[in-house]
Write an enzyme that holds these catalytic residues in place. Structure first.
Site, PDB file in Angstrom:
ATOM      1  N   TRP A 173      -8.339  11.258 114.049  1.00 28.70           N
ATOM      2  CA  TRP A 173      -8.848   9.885 113.940  1.00 28.70           C
ATOM      3  C   TRP A 173     -10.295   9.852 113.470  1.00 28.70           C
ATOM      4  O   TRP A 173     -10.687   8.993 112.679  1.00 28.70           O
ATOM      5  CB  TRP A 173      -8.664   9.141 115.255  1.00 28.70           C
ATOM      6  N   ASP A 245     -15.296   5.191 118.606  1.00 31.01           N
ATOM      7  CA  ASP A 245     -13.897   4.782 118.719  1.00 31.01           C
ATOM      8  C   ASP A 245     -13.433   5.247 120.096  1.00 31.01           C
ATOM      9  O   ASP A 245     -13.281   6.437 120.344  1.00 31.01           O
ATOM     10  CB  ASP A 245     -13.083   5.441 117.606  1.00 31.01           C
ATOM     11  N   LYS A 269      -3.249   1.488 124.240  1.00 26.19           N
ATOM     12  CA  LYS A 269      -3.181   2.744 124.972  1.00 26.19           C
ATOM     13  C   LYS A 269      -3.509   2.548 126.453  1.00 26.19           C
ATOM     14  O   LYS A 269      -2.771   2.971 127.331  1.00 26.19           O
ATOM     15  CB  LYS A 269      -4.110   3.777 124.334  1.00 26.19           C
TER      16      LYS A 269
END
Length: 433
Positions: A173, A245, A269
């Site tokens: 990511w 992030d 999540k």
């Protein structure tokens, strides 16, 4: 046949006498279920039910691990996202779904401009501010497009096309964010863990920072590779700020928001269903978007309109609000972190004590509390492991397609019982192989 486990379960059964009877039973894992009526009224008739199940010889053998059936047939969902949600949150949403708090409408039907939804989004923001102790000079935005859209929003809003932004890449990511950043500014790869297959974070002296960078970007927890920053790096420039992030460890522990210029996280999540992305941004960073920035990617538009410039993902924001309420009711993020540390320790200890049968490639000091990747010494057994775990009510343990192996995502909503069951299964699987 599997080793038998005995437990008591209560049923309500209509006995055709105009009343409900309370039934208790003793269940053996595979072969039989015996029920008897429990009543204090001698005039009632006795009901006896015997059920016998025959397992064909061709059936897949069980692992020898058994446990009480989860309430209402639910499984332990170890998916990385969308992920498991708190049971009480789901049940509250279910109870309110048809007629939300006496409004005569479902929360999915109310206008995003109406007083009903205004109260929902305002309370969600207020509770999130309390959970994370968000300073008053930060805006909270509820946006759409996932964290991946933020990969574009960051440089478009925080940099000019000739400005530099630093990126530390500790997994897939972070790498995606860096590559997208290259399209809109001069993105500098300050460090990458690709050479070591993303199993660690860099030491401070390894990071090649630019003192003129607008921001330093990190992925606080890499969902795929299971690498988590325990301490955050310090930007080099006097005006450079940290951007993170936090999609897969958002609200899993306390965070000093004031150390960051911007935090963003996809909700799916740890704090809700898929559909909303939360951005926490310092006020002075708003209003400097590149001229070519699309309207819907401009933080200023959303801040001025309190996340209501267009129709937001109303139901997802409502669900996030219920999760925030639940986290506060549990004692806040200090208590949540303690539970997460306990769960992760149980799982990592089991891996490390397996004499190499299970292996976690991540350096111990930066192992994620949320996403635990592991492999088997005998890789040919991995498909059997996943299938047998699924038959025991433990789903979504297959690792990401880019790395293989297994991955157990043990977010806030994963109960301790789920981790304990997985560890017990792992021990039996190892003994059988």
């Amino acid at each position: 046949m599997a080793t038998s486990a005995t437990f008591q379960q209560t049923f309500l059964l209509n006995n055709n006498l105009g009343s409900l009877s309370s039934i208790t039973g003793t269940k053996l894992c595979t072969p039989s279920l015996c029920l008897r009526e429990k009543t204090h009224d001698s005039s009632r008739k006795t009901l006896s039910v015997t059920c016998t199940a025959v397992v064909p010889s061709s059936a897949t053998p069980r692992t020898g691990f058994s446990d009480p059936v989860q309430e209402e047939g639910r499984v332990f969902n170890f998916a990385a996202g969308p992920a498991t949600l708190p049971e009480n949150v789901i049940k509250k949403a279910q109870a309110e779904l048809y007629n939300w708090r006496g409004s005569g409408m479902s929360i999915m039907e109310v206008s995003h401009r109406g007083k009903e939804f205004t109260s929902v989004i305002q309370k969600a923001e207020s509770d999130l501010r309390e959970l994370l102790s968000i300073p008053a000079n930060y805006e909270v935005l509820f946006l759409q497009g996932g964290a991946s859209t933020q990969f574009s929003c960051l440089p478009l809003n925080l940099c000019g096309v000739e400005d530099t932004a630093d990126y530390i890449v500790t997994g897939s990511w972070g790498d995606k964010a860096f590559k997208e950043g290259q399209r809109f500014c001069k993105a500098n790869l300050a460090w990458s863990g690709k050479a070591t297959k993303y199993t660690r974070v860099p030491a401070e002296e390894e990071i090649q920072l630019n003192p003129n960078a607008k921001y330093l970007h990190i992925c606080a927890n890499e969902t795929i590779h299971g690498v988590e920053f325990k301490d955050y790096p310090t930007p080099k420039g006097d005006t450079t700020f940290l951007v993170a992030d936090m999609s897969s460890n958002f609200c899993s522990k306390p965070v000093d928001v004031s150390k960051f210029g911007l935090i963003y996280a996809g909700a799916q999540k740890n704090v809700g269903p898929a559909g909303v992305t939360i951005v926490i941004i310092r006020n002075d960073l708003i209003g400097h978007a590149q001229q070519s920035t699309p309207l819907m990617l401009d933080y200023k538009i959303h801040a001025e309109n309190k996340s209501l410039y267009n129709t937001p993902p109303c139901f997802t924001i409502y669900m996030c609000g219920l999760v925030f309420e639940d986290l506060l009711a549990q004692g806040g993020l200090n208590e949540i972190e303690k539970k997460n540390v306990q769960k992760a320790k149980i799982l990592y200890d089991a891996i490390d004590a397996s004499n190499g049968f299970y292996r976690c490639p991540v350096e111990k000091s930066v192992r994620s509390l949320m996403n635990v990747p592991f492999t088997l010494e005998k890789s040919e057994l991995e498909s059997d492991f996943i299938k047998q775990a699924a038959s025991e009510g433990m789903l979504q343990l297959k690792g990401h397609r880019s790395v293989g192996g297994m991955r157990a995502s043990i977010y806030n909503a994963m109960p301790l019982a789920g981790v304990e069951k997985l560890v017990s299964f792992m021990k039996v699987f190892q003994a059988n192989h």
